[in-house]
Design an enzyme around this catalytic site. Sequence first.
Site, PDB file in Angstrom:
ATOM      1  N   LEU A 151      14.689  31.937  16.487  1.00  0.00           N
ATOM      2  CA  LEU A 151      15.496  30.717  16.411  1.00  0.00           C
ATOM      3  C   LEU A 151      14.984  29.919  15.219  1.00  0.00           C
ATOM      4  O   LEU A 151      14.039  29.137  15.330  1.00  0.00           O
ATOM      5  CB  LEU A 151      15.355  29.901  17.704  1.00  0.00           C
ATOM      6  CG  LEU A 151      15.953  28.499  17.693  1.00  0.00           C
ATOM      7  CD1 LEU A 151      17.444  28.519  17.414  1.00  0.00           C
ATOM      8  CD2 LEU A 151      15.696  27.789  19.012  1.00  0.00           C
ATOM      9  N   SER A 152      15.568  30.215  14.081  1.00  0.00           N
ATOM     10  CA  SER A 152      15.180  29.491  12.866  1.00  0.00           C
ATOM     11  C   SER A 152      16.139  28.331  12.694  1.00  0.00           C
ATOM     12  O   SER A 152      17.349  28.515  12.639  1.00  0.00           O
ATOM     13  CB  SER A 152      15.253  30.418  11.649  1.00  0.00           C
ATOM     14  OG  SER A 152      14.087  31.166  11.576  1.00  0.00           O
ATOM     15  N   TYR A 178       2.316  13.454  14.405  1.00  0.00           N
ATOM     16  CA  TYR A 178       2.687  14.794  14.884  1.00  0.00           C
ATOM     17  C   TYR A 178       3.580  14.709  16.125  1.00  0.00           C
ATOM     18  O   TYR A 178       4.391  15.583  16.368  1.00  0.00           O
ATOM     19  CB  TYR A 178       1.442  15.669  15.115  1.00  0.00           C
ATOM     20  CG  TYR A 178       1.190  16.496  13.870  1.00  0.00           C
ATOM     21  CD1 TYR A 178       0.961  15.845  12.665  1.00  0.00           C
ATOM     22  CD2 TYR A 178       1.265  17.880  13.882  1.00  0.00           C
ATOM     23  CE1 TYR A 178       0.809  16.558  11.501  1.00  0.00           C
ATOM     24  CE2 TYR A 178       1.110  18.606  12.713  1.00  0.00           C
ATOM     25  CZ  TYR A 178       0.887  17.937  11.528  1.00  0.00           C
ATOM     26  OH  TYR A 178       0.770  18.648  10.364  1.00  0.00           O
ATOM     27  N   HIS A 187      -4.019  15.092  15.767  1.00  0.00           N
ATOM     28  CA  HIS A 187      -2.763  15.847  15.698  1.00  0.00           C
ATOM     29  C   HIS A 187      -2.813  17.129  16.555  1.00  0.00           C
ATOM     30  O   HIS A 187      -1.938  17.367  17.382  1.00  0.00           O
ATOM     31  CB  HIS A 187      -2.436  16.242  14.260  1.00  0.00           C
ATOM     32  CG  HIS A 187      -2.338  15.076  13.310  1.00  0.00           C
ATOM     33  ND1 HIS A 187      -1.898  13.843  13.702  1.00  0.00           N
ATOM     34  CD2 HIS A 187      -2.604  14.963  11.979  1.00  0.00           C
ATOM     35  CE1 HIS A 187      -1.905  13.021  12.657  1.00  0.00           C
ATOM     36  NE2 HIS A 187      -2.329  13.684  11.599  1.00  0.00           N
ATOM     37  N   GLY A 233       0.807  -1.223   0.000  1.00  0.00           N
ATOM     38  CA  GLY A 233       0.000   0.000   0.000  1.00  0.00           C
ATOM     39  C   GLY A 233       0.836   1.267   0.000  1.00  0.00           C
ATOM     40  O   GLY A 233       2.064   1.236   0.110  1.00  0.00           O
TER      41      GLY A 233
HETATM   42  C1  BG6 Z   1      -2.492  13.014   7.953  1.00  0.00           C
HETATM   43  C2  BG6 Z   1      -3.818  13.398   7.387  1.00  0.00           C
HETATM   44  O1  BG6 Z   1      -2.665  12.402   9.208  1.00  0.00           O
HETATM   45  O2  BG6 Z   1      -1.692  14.177   8.108  1.00  0.00           O
HETATM   46  C3  BG6 Z   1      -3.643  14.126   6.069  1.00  0.00           C
HETATM   47  O3  BG6 Z   1      -4.595  12.226   7.196  1.00  0.00           O
HETATM   48  C4  BG6 Z   1      -2.683  15.282   6.201  1.00  0.00           C
HETATM   49  O4  BG6 Z   1      -4.898  14.588   5.587  1.00  0.00           O
HETATM   50  C5  BG6 Z   1      -1.398  14.833   6.886  1.00  0.00           C
HETATM   51  O5  BG6 Z   1      -2.393  15.773   4.896  1.00  0.00           O
HETATM   52  C6  BG6 Z   1      -0.522  16.018   7.206  1.00  0.00           C
HETATM   53  O6  BG6 Z   1       0.710  15.580   7.700  1.00  0.00           O
HETATM   54  P1  BG6 Z   1       1.979  16.528   7.632  1.00  0.00           P
HETATM   55  O7  BG6 Z   1       3.031  15.786   8.370  1.00  0.00           O
HETATM   56  O8  BG6 Z   1       2.287  16.717   6.179  1.00  0.00           O
HETATM   57  O9  BG6 Z   1       1.589  17.814   8.270  1.00  0.00           O
END
Ligand code: BG6
Length: 510
Positions: A418-419, A208, A269, A40
Amino acid sequence: MGSGQWLMAKRASFRSDSFLDNENVPETGCLSIVVLGASGDLAKKKTFPALFNLYSQGFLTSNDVHIFGYARTKISDDQLRNRIRGCLTSSKEEEVSEFLQLIKYVSGSYDTDEGFQLLDKEISEHEFSKNSVEVSSRRLFYLALPPSVYPSVCRMIKQCCMDKSNLGGWTRIVVEKPFGKDLASAEELSDQIGELFDESQIYRIDHYLGKELVQNLLVIRFANRFFMPLWNRDNIDNVQIVFREDFGTDGRGGYFDEYGIIRDIIQNHLLQVLSLVAMEKPVSLKPEHIRDEKVKVLQSVLPINDEDVVLGQYDGYRDDPTVPDHSNTPTFATVVLHIHNERWEGVPFILKAGKALSSRKAEIRVQFKDVPGDIFKCRKQGRNEIVIRLQPSEAIYMKLAVKQPGLEMSTVQSELDLSYSQRYQNVIIPEAYERLILDTIRGDQQHFVRRDELKAAWEIFTPLLHRIDNGEMKPLAYKPGSRGPAEADELLAKAGYVQTRGYIWIPPTL
Ligand code: BG6
């Protein structure tokens, strides 16, 4: 130091940094990583590239690791390897080939014994082929699969693929969201998996939690004297956690329409980020201590009021043939949460996420209250803010008023910046999946979602989601490439956010 010694030293130092509970679990000997759903998209784009990056940095070595792909599709080892090859970015062709040779493919269904028995045979052969005293059975199963098959796959793993030779070691299961669609379905899924595996064996990924600046939140908050006295309702006016994407559902309309932006981004997230921004200081860095505090803050979130929600759907969303013509699914949402505890009462936490907006970014914006007794009359220019830019251009910057350089005594908004691209030149920031897989191998559950956290997260959003699902709340239309519905900005202003005028932070270019 030779490269072999360097790698060993790196691996050793990496282990000694850990703050883990399970110090007695063997971390040596054979490691079998099984990617289920190997043919997949998720496996191809995220899981295998993350494994490759770990391999190329010396965290996985051909001495003890074997990777198995498992899926229904009938393909050969080489066909799978060729599919994966295209997703690996490396200038070292030889390294890519060595890595691909570690991968073996087994084909079988997700709910019958045969395939899993074959898989078990392959894993066991690998374990015994390692003629070392360190033979042990460490089996990591990564479910890159739709959650509908989690229960049957977990049953098959338990029935057919647990170490029967008592070599010592462990079995761990990695699962991906969506974990259910609401509180009841998530709990049902948790029950089904929980009957088969202990919580300590289950790793629920929220990628995240693998992002560099999300992982930095605890350090920023609890290792700096600056922030400790300020991080509360006396000083902070409002907090925003924002996710914006400048593309639509991008061929995932069918999946997305069933879930919508709240289930896809906000309930997992953004809420995970909120819990790290708002939690109390944990007793220690042990994963359970951290997760205990995250749960508490989630449990303190008050039920959501309808007037604290703006939903949107971008024009053209329903043109996707996989999306129903009358879909009520939001592709944008702003939701204001209130945390009922001593630290945060009265501080709105504004969670905002949208697809097909004007830009792509994810950030946390902590806005402070006005300075009392404003002798410089600079209030109109904007407030102090700490912005934690998760992506792109990772940065932490503090917006503050300074004297306009020159002869005049006037104020101007500026920043302490802080970049990361500037401060940490030549440091490659690892991909979220890379870190999280490594954590799983180490047995560190800190950056994974515990069952009670998941439950608390669903408790917050389930009533709202049911109202949307029943058509009681409707999304407002917005133009693709815009900021989302204007009503969302009105809600932001109502929650107390004050837009800075005439100031814009510019990420550095090197
Ligand atoms: C995923 C979502 O969990 O996170 C997506 O299902 C989204 O819709 C993605 O695009 C975003 O992840 P990132 O790491 O690119 O911010």
